[in-house]
Design an enzyme around this catalytic site. Structure first.
Site, mmCIF file in Angstrom:
data_model
loop_
_atom_site.group_PDB
_atom_site.id
_atom_site.type_symbol
_atom_site.label_atom_id
_atom_site.label_comp_id
_atom_site.label_asym_id
_atom_site.label_seq_id
_atom_site.Cartn_x
_atom_site.Cartn_y
_atom_site.Cartn_z
ATOM 1 N N HIS B 231 0.807 -1.204 0.000
ATOM 2 C CA HIS B 231 0.000 0.000 0.000
ATOM 3 C C HIS B 231 0.848 1.265 0.000
ATOM 4 O O HIS B 231 0.341 2.354 -0.194
ATOM 5 C CB HIS B 231 -1.005 -0.054 1.149
ATOM 6 C CG HIS B 231 -2.109 -1.024 0.850
ATOM 7 N ND1 HIS B 231 -3.435 -0.681 0.827
ATOM 8 C CD2 HIS B 231 -2.075 -2.331 0.506
ATOM 9 C CE1 HIS B 231 -4.158 -1.744 0.488
ATOM 10 N NE2 HIS B 231 -3.348 -2.755 0.306
ATOM 11 N N SER B 235 0.287 -1.108 -6.652
ATOM 12 C CA SER B 235 0.374 -2.289 -7.517
ATOM 13 C C SER B 235 1.070 -1.957 -8.820
ATOM 14 O O SER B 235 0.843 -0.893 -9.400
ATOM 15 C CB SER B 235 -1.033 -2.796 -7.844
ATOM 16 O OG SER B 235 -1.658 -3.286 -6.690
ATOM 17 N N LYS B 259 -13.561 -8.177 -9.264
ATOM 18 C CA LYS B 259 -12.733 -9.002 -10.145
ATOM 19 C C LYS B 259 -12.003 -10.071 -9.330
ATOM 20 O O LYS B 259 -11.960 -11.243 -9.714
ATOM 21 C CB LYS B 259 -11.725 -8.124 -10.867
ATOM 22 C CG LYS B 259 -10.899 -8.893 -11.864
ATOM 23 C CD LYS B 259 -10.160 -7.970 -12.808
ATOM 24 C CE LYS B 259 -9.498 -8.778 -13.902
ATOM 25 N NZ LYS B 259 -9.197 -7.974 -15.085
ATOM 26 N N ASP B 260 -11.441 -9.664 -8.179
ATOM 27 C CA ASP B 260 -10.738 -10.628 -7.330
ATOM 28 C C ASP B 260 -11.674 -11.730 -6.860
ATOM 29 O O ASP B 260 -11.276 -12.889 -6.743
ATOM 30 C CB ASP B 260 -10.143 -9.926 -6.097
ATOM 31 C CG ASP B 260 -8.810 -9.272 -6.423
ATOM 32 O OD1 ASP B 260 -8.351 -9.410 -7.574
ATOM 33 O OD2 ASP B 260 -8.228 -8.614 -5.537
ATOM 34 N N GLU B 303 6.877 -33.817 -1.373
ATOM 35 C CA GLU B 303 5.646 -33.355 -1.987
ATOM 36 C C GLU B 303 5.972 -32.660 -3.316
ATOM 37 O O GLU B 303 7.075 -32.141 -3.491
ATOM 38 C CB GLU B 303 4.966 -32.348 -1.046
ATOM 39 C CG GLU B 303 4.439 -32.990 0.218
ATOM 40 C CD GLU B 303 3.101 -33.671 0.006
ATOM 41 O OE1 GLU B 303 3.094 -34.843 -0.415
ATOM 42 O OE2 GLU B 303 2.068 -33.047 0.253
HETATM 43 C C1 HEM Z 1 0.853 -21.886 6.270
HETATM 44 C C2 HEM Z 1 -0.132 -22.659 6.266
HETATM 45 C C3 HEM Z 1 -0.104 -24.176 6.430
HETATM 46 C C4 HEM Z 1 0.418 -25.120 5.579
HETATM 47 C C5 HEM Z 1 1.146 -24.865 4.264
HETATM 48 C C6 HEM Z 1 0.128 -26.425 6.164
HETATM 49 C C7 HEM Z 1 0.479 -27.654 5.610
HETATM 50 C C8 HEM Z 1 0.196 -28.898 6.146
HETATM 51 C C9 HEM Z 1 0.454 -30.147 5.521
HETATM 52 C C10 HEM Z 1 1.117 -30.340 4.149
HETATM 53 C C11 HEM Z 1 0.019 -31.148 6.350
HETATM 54 C C12 HEM Z 1 0.046 -32.665 6.104
HETATM 55 C C13 HEM Z 1 -1.262 -33.157 5.566
HETATM 56 C C14 HEM Z 1 -1.300 -34.651 5.455
HETATM 57 O O1 HEM Z 1 -0.541 -35.226 4.673
HETATM 58 O O2 HEM Z 1 -2.099 -35.241 6.179
HETATM 59 C C15 HEM Z 1 -0.488 -30.518 7.539
HETATM 60 C C16 HEM Z 1 -1.002 -31.204 8.631
HETATM 61 C C17 HEM Z 1 -1.494 -30.593 9.775
HETATM 62 N N1 HEM Z 1 -1.621 -29.226 10.007
HETATM 63 FE FE1 HEM Z 1 -1.103 -27.765 8.716
HETATM 64 N N2 HEM Z 1 -0.532 -26.239 7.365
HETATM 65 C C18 HEM Z 1 -0.677 -24.887 7.559
HETATM 66 C C19 HEM Z 1 -1.274 -24.287 8.647
HETATM 67 C C20 HEM Z 1 -1.726 -24.959 9.781
HETATM 68 C C21 HEM Z 1 -2.263 -24.308 10.960
HETATM 69 C C22 HEM Z 1 -2.390 -22.804 11.109
HETATM 70 C C23 HEM Z 1 -2.576 -25.302 11.852
HETATM 71 C C24 HEM Z 1 -3.168 -25.162 13.235
HETATM 72 C C25 HEM Z 1 -3.247 -24.061 13.875
HETATM 73 C C26 HEM Z 1 -2.272 -26.573 11.250
HETATM 74 C C27 HEM Z 1 -2.461 -27.827 11.846
HETATM 75 C C28 HEM Z 1 -2.172 -29.051 11.262
HETATM 76 C C29 HEM Z 1 -2.399 -30.343 11.859
HETATM 77 C C30 HEM Z 1 -2.994 -30.617 13.249
HETATM 78 C C31 HEM Z 1 -1.960 -31.327 10.936
HETATM 79 C C32 HEM Z 1 -1.936 -32.869 11.125
HETATM 80 C C33 HEM Z 1 -3.154 -33.570 10.686
HETATM 81 C C34 HEM Z 1 -3.050 -34.170 9.302
HETATM 82 O O3 HEM Z 1 -1.994 -34.694 8.948
HETATM 83 O O4 HEM Z 1 -4.044 -34.129 8.573
HETATM 84 N N3 HEM Z 1 -1.745 -26.323 9.991
HETATM 85 N N4 HEM Z 1 -0.379 -29.133 7.392
#
Ligand code: HEM
Ligand code: FES
Lengths: 173, 434
Positions: B231, B235, B259-260, B303
């Site tokens: 800001h 842009s 648009k977004d 991945e």
């Molecule tokens: C920047 C954003 C985020 C990314 C890129 C991300 C990415 C991921 C990925 C790739 C997995 C593995 C999924 C699988 O193979 O099962 C995962 C699992 C998990 N994430 Fe995140 N996550 C993000 C944010 C969060 C936040 C903010 C929380 C909680 C406050 C969270 C909680 C969990 C939990 C509890 C799991 C384990 C359960 C599972 O495997 O399904 N994640 N996350």
């Protein structure tokens, strides 16, 4: 507050700044130390330091894998040819030169950590160009002494601390 | 500067520490806004804000990324209410989420696939920047903040992927944490410190869970900086020309917002279709096998979104240099504003640079393919050539093209650019419509 115009003279404020900054730095240091240190292995993890393995049932040419400190350990009863091959190697051909003699307590038994020295995968026995182990992750080849021969791993498979207990047991750790 | 004047000689200046007031609103809104000026700020930055009128759908990805991040947090918090970060129970608790928890399957599939779509969006967002020169003066810092976000995203995604504690989780965690063992002298102790053990295990899983949360919220913080900086600098747009008067701009609301919204909805529809019909398409089946520290899967791959960088790591035969190359392949993006010193921003007017950017994208996909293939023979060779090209793009092509390229004739303003577009004088990259 202060009436002085003399910059060379230490004022009360300078003194207070120095003292508080010093105390602050010591405090930060004292606070960071435990926070960093808590992440290291704790006492219970360190206490699980050794295991005993029965090797009386392992036949010549056979390999067993046991778990020690969460890591696989290969215990291999080498055949005559394998021992010979390991001993004949010219040290000049090795990336991490080490005599086979220096890597075993009894040439018949090779005890190595089953952890590739590249990035930690578990190599597969009886595979690869050197008949020892082959790591599937990024293609490291180890020979029958667990020495690195080809691929990205920098060093030989590590030898854990171990000793023979009687004739049919090995104590690792 | 510590010259003190005595009270008697001091010149008095008026001071106002109480700044209540100045709100354009009245009533309760005004009362609040006079004391906490966020309503005014919001209106100023999100409603009355002027943006170039030539923005294409490529400019929707910032908003799309924000939505993805919010949805990741929402689904993540929901998963966190059922997940157990314990090497004994983690895998089981994820299966329980899939089978027993109400809508658990949906929430987990949403979280998993959102992570992938987050990366799809960020790659398109970065491509937009490369193609239209958004990294150039005055947006260098935004670009660098963006790279910081990208690093944090990679960390969060890696940590999250370890949580289900399947074979890929376990071995991915082992290989990636072992990257630190390449550090001379302290490598081994750093790795032990990261693990809290002598191998990846319960201690590591527990802290990975905490860090997965923490870094996700750090991303939110850095995104706020990214937007504040946006800001200030404003842009960029497909013409690469700065707006000069109201013929060149539109008001953010309702023009850009609507648009977004279209962009977001189309993106989310594709996401929902993939999540519902092919929820595991972007994942790896081995991660449905519980972690086993005794056996590494025959073919471990990260991945899909990490594959290009994994290919760079593997194409260098030396352990330390491989790690250095992988990290610098991303960090080098931060130097681009200085390596490419052409005065013209948009590739629309840069015939040679445009080709280079397309080659770079092609090379990115080649690396992605190589990262998923075994590290041997022809794949290794192609991987090495592609890695060399990656760095050559930044260190050779960018400065060289800036020197030798003759830009095409350019319009004077954005509204003239729009006229040229209508007359077919220039071709602009568009998804559909205008
Ligand atoms: C920047 C954003 C985020 C990314 C890129 C991300 C990415 C991921 C990925 C790739 C997995 C593995 C999924 C699988 O193979 O099962 C995962 C699992 C998990 N994430 Fe995140 N996550 C993000 C944010 C969060 C936040 C903010 C929380 C909680 C406050 C969270 C909680 C969990 C939990 C509890 C799991 C384990 C359960 C599972 O495997 O399904 N994640 N996350
Ligand atoms: S981990 Fe064995 S070759 Fe990389």
């Amino acid at each position: 507050m202060s009436d002085t115009k003399n910059k060379d003279k230490t004022t009360r404020r300078d003194f207070i700044t120095t003292v508080t900054a010093t105390v602050g730095a010591v405090g930060v240091g004292a606070a960071v130390m435990p926070i960093v240190s808590q992440m290291n292995p704790d006492s219970s993890v360190k206490a699980l330091a050794s295991i005993e393995v029965d090797i009386s049932k392992v036949k010549e040419g056979q390999e067993i894998t046991v778990l020690w400190r969460g890591k696989p350990v290969f215990i291999k009863r080498r055949s005559k040819e394998e021992i010979e091959k390991a001993q004949k190697v010219n040290l000049k051909d090795l990336k991490d030169p080490e005599e086979d003699k220096a890597r075993v307590k009894n040439p018949e038994w090779l005890v190595v950590l089953g952890v590739c020295t590249h990035l930690g995968c578990v190599p597969i026995g009886g595979k690869g160009d050197y008949d020892g182990w082959f790591c599937p992750c990024h293609g490291s080849h180890y020979d029958t002494s667990g020495r690195i021969r080809l691929g990205p791993a920098p060093t030989n498979l590590e030898i854990p601390k171990y000793e023979f207990v009687g004739t049919d047991k090995i104590k690792i750790g | 500067m510590s010259e003190y004047t005595s009270k008697s000689e001091e010149k008095f200046q008026p001071v106002q520490t109480n700044k209540v007031g100045g709100s354009p609103y009245t009533g309760v809104l005004g009362w609040i806004d006079n004391r906490l000026p966020i309503i005014r700020m919001f209106r100023h930055e999100y409603l009355d804000f002027q943006v170039p009128k030539s923005l294409s759908y490529f400019w929707s990805f910032g908003g799309i990324l924000t939505i993805c991040l919010l949805l990741l947090i929402l689904t993540g918090i929901s998963l966190g209410m059922h997940y157990k970060p314990d090497a004994k129970y983690a895998f089981e608790s994820v299966e329980k989420i899939m089978r027993d928890v109400n809508f658990g399957w949906l929430i987990r599939y949403a979280h998993m696939n959102l992570a992938s779509f987050f990366f799809i969006a960020v790659y398109l967002h970065i491509f937009r920047g490369l193609y239209y020169g958004s990294y150039k003066e005055p947006r260098q810092l935004m670009w660098i903040i963006g790279i910081v976000i990208f690093f944090l995203m990679m960390a969060t995604a890696f940590l999250g992927y370890t949580l289900p504690w399947g074979q890929m989780s376990y071995w991915g965690a082992t290989v990636i944490t072992n990257l630190f063992s390449a550090i001379p002298l302290f490598g081994e102790s750093i790795v032990t410190w990261l693990w809290g053990d002598y191998s990846v295990g319960d201690a590591a899983l527990n802290r990975f869970y905490v860090l997965h949360w923490l870094i996700a919220f750090l991303i939110v913080g850095v995104v706020v900086f990214h937007v504040i900086a946006l800001h200030i600098v404003g842009s960029n747009n497909p013409s690469g020309i700065e707006p000069k008067d109201t013929r060149d701009t539109v008001t953010f609301a309702p023009y850009t917002t609507s648009k977004d919204l279209v962009g977001m909805l189309v993106f989310l529809l594709i996401f929902v279709a993939v999540m519902m019909y092919a929820p595991n398409y972007l994942g790896h089946p081995d991660n449905y096998i519980p972690a086993n520290p005794m056996v590494t899967p025959a073919h471990i791959v990260p991945e899909w979104y990490f594959l290009p960088f994994y290919a760079i790591l593997r194409s260098i035969p030396d352990k330390l240099m491989g790690v250095v190359a992988m990290v610098s392949s991303i960090a080098v993006l931060g130097l681009l504003p200085w390596l490419d010193f052409s005065k013209v921003r948009s590739s629309v007017f840069r015939p040679i640079w445009k080709q280079c950017v397309f080659l770079f994208v092609l090379n990115f996909f080649v690396l992605m393919y190589i990262g998923g293939a075994p590290a041997e023979g022809i794949y290794l060779l192609i991987g090495r050539i592609a890695t060399a090209f990656w760095f050559a793009f930044f260190f050779i092509l960018a400065p060289l093209v800036s020197l030798v390229e003759k830009p095409l004739p350019m319009p004077q303003s954005i509204h003239e650019f729009e006229d040229w577009k209508k007359q077919g004088k220039i071709k602009v990259f568009q998804f559909f419509g205008k």
